[in-house]
Write a protein that holds these residues in place. Structure first.
Motif, PDB file in Angstrom:
ATOM      1  N   LEU A 184       1.046  -1.042   0.015  1.00 27.53           N
ATOM      2  CA  LEU A 184       0.263  -0.383  -0.122  1.00 27.53           C
ATOM      3  C   LEU A 184       1.046   0.919   0.122  1.00 27.53           C
ATOM      4  CD1 LEU A 184      -3.088  -1.221   2.732  1.00 27.53           C
ATOM      5  CD2 LEU A 184      -3.191  -0.348   0.442  1.00 27.53           C
ATOM      6  N   LEU A 185       1.970   1.169   0.890  1.00 28.93           N
ATOM      7  CA  LEU A 185       3.049   1.971   1.119  1.00 28.93           C
ATOM      8  C   LEU A 185       3.650   2.723  -0.985  1.00 28.93           C
ATOM      9  CD1 LEU A 185       4.435   1.797   4.208  1.00 28.93           C
ATOM     10  CD2 LEU A 185       2.261   3.696   3.196  1.00 28.93           C
ATOM     11  N   ALA A 186       4.337   1.474  -1.382  1.00 27.63           N
ATOM     12  CA  ALA A 186       4.495   1.615  -2.151  1.00 27.63           C
ATOM     13  C   ALA A 186       3.835   1.934  -3.305  1.00 27.63           C
ATOM     14  CB  ALA A 186       5.007   0.739  -3.136  1.00 27.63           C
ATOM     15  N   LEU A 187       2.296   1.705  -3.883  1.00 32.93           N
ATOM     16  CA  LEU A 187       1.456   2.407  -4.681  1.00 32.93           C
ATOM     17  C   LEU A 187       0.933   3.689  -3.881  1.00 32.93           C
ATOM     18  CD1 LEU A 187      -0.307   1.840  -7.372  1.00 32.93           C
ATOM     19  CD2 LEU A 187      -1.885   1.146  -5.027  1.00 32.93           C
ATOM     20  N   ALA A 188       0.649   3.741  -2.507  1.00 33.76           N
ATOM     21  CA  ALA A 188       0.626   5.324  -2.298  1.00 33.76           C
ATOM     22  C   ALA A 188       1.414   6.147  -3.110  1.00 33.76           C
ATOM     23  CB  ALA A 188       0.371   4.835  -1.029  1.00 33.76           C
TER      24      ALA A 188
END
Length: 180
Positions: free
Chosen positions: A82-86
């Protein structure tokens, strides 16, 4: 036998060791919860994450988003994915979508300083400096003023909103008068 009232010095000497012991206990327990064990990811998700990082390094943010979204289908709810996608969607200029991913990550892990910093940077890029300042205050409480995430967020707040954010005033249509 007559009891005398203890002086302030006596009370201080009596309760200081207890207060020091309780503060050490609080400090140790908070640092233990701060350092969680990393989540174990599916090998397919790890491969997709590395593909996304490679695309990000090359400046291909759309390809990175595709790889990270695929990793999210393999490992749903993974905070690292999720952090990488964000981060990828924020770099692509989609701050609203990035905020959604940061908030989902914060729901899963409310003390994640990377998610707090990322959300704050996205808010600062959108121009929501008051909310970004709240994130900065929370970050400074969790990791101190000298941690890299707090410094990054403070710099983003000082920089102000990014230029690619379009307001309603900027796209106000100009009336055209024509004769029939």
């Amino acid at each position: 036998m007559m009891r005398t009232k203890p002086s302030a010095k006596d009370l201080l000497m009596r309760y200081t060791p207890v207060a020091v012991a309780l503060s050490l206990l609080a400090a140790i327990s908070s640092s233990v919860s701060y350092s969680e064990a990393p989540e174990a990811l599916d090998p397919r998700a790890v491969t997709l994450l590395s593909e996304g990082r490679t695309a990000m390094a090359g400046g291909h943010y759309n390809a990175a988003v595709d790889a990270y979204e695929s990793a999210l289908t393999v490992a749903p709810g993974s905070v690292s994915v999720l952090l990488a996608l964000a981060d990828a969607t924020r770099k692509e200029g989609l701050q609203g979508k990035a905020l959604h991913y940061y908030r989902v990550a914060l729901t899963a892990d409310p003390r994640n300083i990377e998610a707090l910093a990322g959300e704050g940077v996205a808010l600062a890029e959108k121009g929501a400096t008051e909310k970004a300042n709240r994130n900065l205050a929370r970050l400074q409480t969790l990791c101190g003023k000298d941690c890299s995430e707090a410094k990054t967020l403070a710099a983003a707040i000082a920089k102000g909103p990014s230029q690619h954010v379009v307001t309603a005033d900027a796209v106000k249509p100009k009336p055209v008068v024509s004769e029939n």
